[in-house]
Design a protein around this motif. Structure first.
Motif, PDB file in Angstrom:
ATOM      1  N   GLU A 118      40.742  35.094  27.061  1.00 18.53           N
ATOM      2  CA  GLU A 118      40.378  36.244  27.900  1.00 18.53           C
ATOM      3  C   GLU A 118      41.002  37.451  27.220  1.00 18.53           C
ATOM      4  OE1 GLU A 118      41.910  35.457  31.805  1.00 18.53           O
ATOM      5  OE2 GLU A 118      40.795  33.575  31.983  1.00 18.53           O
ATOM      6  N   ARG A 119      40.220  38.481  27.066  1.00 16.28           N
ATOM      7  CA  ARG A 119      40.688  39.678  26.359  1.00 16.28           C
ATOM      8  C   ARG A 119      41.900  40.314  27.055  1.00 16.28           C
ATOM      9  NH1 ARG A 119      38.175  41.867  22.358  1.00 16.28           N
ATOM     10  NH2 ARG A 119      36.134  41.104  21.740  1.00 16.28           N
ATOM     11  N   ALA A 120      42.699  40.982  26.234  1.00 19.45           N
ATOM     12  CA  ALA A 120      43.847  41.725  26.753  1.00 19.45           C
ATOM     13  C   ALA A 120      43.336  42.919  27.545  1.00 19.45           C
ATOM     14  CB  ALA A 120      44.731  42.193  25.606  1.00 19.45           C
ATOM     15  N   GLU A 121      44.020  43.227  28.621  1.00 23.02           N
ATOM     16  CA  GLU A 121      43.670  44.395  29.441  1.00 23.02           C
ATOM     17  C   GLU A 121      44.924  45.202  29.715  1.00 23.02           C
ATOM     18  OE1 GLU A 121      41.658  43.306  33.001  1.00 23.02           O
ATOM     19  OE2 GLU A 121      40.133  42.142  31.952  1.00 23.02           O
ATOM     20  N   GLN A 122      44.846  46.479  29.486  1.00 27.92           N
ATOM     21  CA  GLN A 122      45.936  47.431  29.684  1.00 27.92           C
ATOM     22  C   GLN A 122      47.296  46.810  29.393  1.00 27.92           C
ATOM     23  OE1 GLN A 122      45.414  49.381  33.455  1.00 27.92           O
ATOM     24  NE2 GLN A 122      43.589  50.443  32.756  1.00 27.92           N
ATOM     25  N   SER A 123      48.069  46.441  30.390  1.00 31.38           N
ATOM     26  CA  SER A 123      49.424  45.934  30.138  1.00 31.38           C
ATOM     27  C   SER A 123      49.489  44.407  30.106  1.00 31.38           C
ATOM     28  CB  SER A 123      50.389  46.483  31.197  1.00 31.38           C
ATOM     29  OG  SER A 123      49.993  46.028  32.471  1.00 31.38           O
ATOM     30  N   HIS A 124      48.340  43.765  30.133  1.00 29.57           N
ATOM     31  CA  HIS A 124      48.319  42.297  30.108  1.00 29.57           C
ATOM     32  C   HIS A 124      47.838  41.798  28.748  1.00 29.57           C
ATOM     33  CE1 HIS A 124      49.078  42.177  34.388  1.00 29.57           C
ATOM     34  NE2 HIS A 124      48.066  43.012  34.582  1.00 29.57           N
ATOM     35  N   PRO A 125      48.595  40.885  28.126  1.00 28.29           N
ATOM     36  CA  PRO A 125      48.184  40.388  26.808  1.00 28.29           C
ATOM     37  C   PRO A 125      46.976  39.453  26.909  1.00 28.29           C
ATOM     38  CG  PRO A 125      50.120  39.211  27.575  1.00 28.29           C
ATOM     39  CD  PRO A 125      49.840  40.302  28.581  1.00 28.29           C
ATOM     40  N   MET A 126      46.379  39.200  25.777  1.00 34.58           N
ATOM     41  CA  MET A 126      45.295  38.236  25.677  1.00 34.58           C
ATOM     42  C   MET A 126      45.802  36.896  26.225  1.00 34.58           C
ATOM     43  SD  MET A 126      43.413  36.987  22.173  1.00 34.58           S
ATOM     44  CE  MET A 126      44.941  36.530  21.364  1.00 34.58           C
ATOM     45  N   LYS A 127      44.917  36.176  26.887  1.00 33.45           N
ATOM     46  CA  LYS A 127      45.302  34.896  27.488  1.00 33.45           C
ATOM     47  C   LYS A 127      44.306  33.824  27.040  1.00 33.45           C
ATOM     48  CE  LYS A 127      45.872  32.793  32.035  1.00 33.45           C
ATOM     49  NZ  LYS A 127      45.704  32.991  33.476  1.00 33.45           N
ATOM     50  N   LEU A 128      44.822  32.684  26.599  1.00 31.59           N
ATOM     51  CA  LEU A 128      43.952  31.588  26.202  1.00 31.59           C
ATOM     52  C   LEU A 128      43.411  30.870  27.440  1.00 31.59           C
ATOM     53  CD1 LEU A 128      45.932  29.956  23.241  1.00 31.59           C
ATOM     54  CD2 LEU A 128      44.081  31.623  23.144  1.00 31.59           C
ATOM     55  N   THR A 129      42.167  30.441  27.352  1.00 29.72           N
ATOM     56  CA  THR A 129      41.581  29.614  28.408  1.00 29.72           C
ATOM     57  C   THR A 129      42.136  28.198  28.239  1.00 29.72           C
ATOM     58  OG1 THR A 129      39.713  28.939  27.042  1.00 29.72           O
ATOM     59  CG2 THR A 129      39.441  30.977  28.358  1.00 29.72           C
ATOM     60  N   PRO A 130      41.912  27.316  29.203  1.00 30.35           N
ATOM     61  CA  PRO A 130      42.349  25.927  29.015  1.00 30.35           C
ATOM     62  C   PRO A 130      41.769  25.311  27.732  1.00 30.35           C
ATOM     63  CG  PRO A 130      41.872  26.298  31.322  1.00 30.35           C
ATOM     64  CD  PRO A 130      41.435  27.540  30.584  1.00 30.35           C
ATOM     65  N   LEU A 131      40.474  25.573  27.457  1.00 24.84           N
ATOM     66  CA  LEU A 131      39.873  25.089  26.212  1.00 24.84           C
ATOM     67  C   LEU A 131      40.570  25.717  25.017  1.00 24.84           C
ATOM     68  CD1 LEU A 131      37.728  23.559  24.562  1.00 24.84           C
ATOM     69  CD2 LEU A 131      36.199  25.528  24.909  1.00 24.84           C
ATOM     70  N   GLY A 132      40.833  27.004  25.089  1.00 25.53           N
ATOM     71  CA  GLY A 132      41.506  27.706  24.002  1.00 25.53           C
ATOM     72  C   GLY A 132      42.886  27.140  23.712  1.00 25.53           C
ATOM     73  N   LYS A 133      43.618  26.773  24.758  1.00 19.84           N
ATOM     74  CA  LYS A 133      44.944  26.172  24.581  1.00 19.84           C
ATOM     75  C   LYS A 133      44.843  24.833  23.859  1.00 19.84           C
ATOM     76  CE  LYS A 133      47.039  28.362  28.598  1.00 19.84           C
ATOM     77  NZ  LYS A 133      47.537  28.196  29.972  1.00 19.84           N
ATOM     78  N   ARG A 134      43.872  24.009  24.269  1.00 20.26           N
ATOM     79  CA  ARG A 134      43.701  22.697  23.622  1.00 20.26           C
ATOM     80  C   ARG A 134      43.282  22.865  22.164  1.00 20.26           C
ATOM     81  NH1 ARG A 134      40.763  21.749  28.277  1.00 20.26           N
ATOM     82  NH2 ARG A 134      38.845  21.307  27.102  1.00 20.26           N
TER      83      ARG A 134
END
Length: 156
Positions: A118-134
């Motif tokens: 999930e793309r980074a937004e303002q003060s929140h960094p990019m976040k991996l989805t469950p698939l992305g983490k695996r």
């Protein structure tokens, strides 16, 4: 010529270099001896020839993405980018254009069947989805093993 070009699937350029001849001369000998020539590009390139073997050795989750040229590079770049807060920061450190990195990760996501981050937004960094983490976990371990093996192999 038959052994190297047909059985070992070397390119004409590789066979020519080993024989101390020009590629066109090797092609001429192949035609003289009725050895069918592969089309230029595509399957005659080393990376294309090794894709299937690479995919068999990869973790199952990564195999659908190992389907073409630069596939391993896309996986490597995603694994690296997954540790950064934004794609922009990752691209800057890797020395590549952010849009190139984004399109490579998008292709990887398509190949693997879902979004990886999930793309980074303002003060929140990019976040991996469950698939992305695996995928990141499997890719990091697999690439580390490949890198270790490459370091152990004697250079030619």
């Amino acid at each position: 010529l038959l052994e190297h070009y047909v059985k070992r699937r070397q390119t004409l350029l590789e066979v020519a270099a080993e024989a101390g001849m020009s590629p066109s001369n090797v092609a001429k000998w192949a035609r003289t001896h009725n050895i069918p020539l592969r089309p230029r590009g595509g399957a005659s390139h080393n990376e294309s020839l090794r894709i299937r073997d690479t995919a068999r050795q990869a973790p199952r989750i990564l195999r659908p993405a190992l389907n073409g040229l630069a596939a391993e590079e896309r996986i490597r770049r995603f694994a690296t980018a997954s540790t950064y807060p934004t794609l922009g920061a990752a691209a800057a450190d890797m020395g590549i254009n952010e849009s190139s990195l984004s399109s490579q990760i998008s292709r990887l996501a398509r190949d693997l069947g879902g979004p990886l981050h999930e793309r980074a937004e303002q003060s929140h960094p990019m976040k991996l989805t469950p698939l992305g983490k695996r995928v990141a976990k499997a890719a990091t371990a697999w690439l580390a093993t490949r890198d270790e093996l490459a370091e152990e192999m004697p250079s030619a």
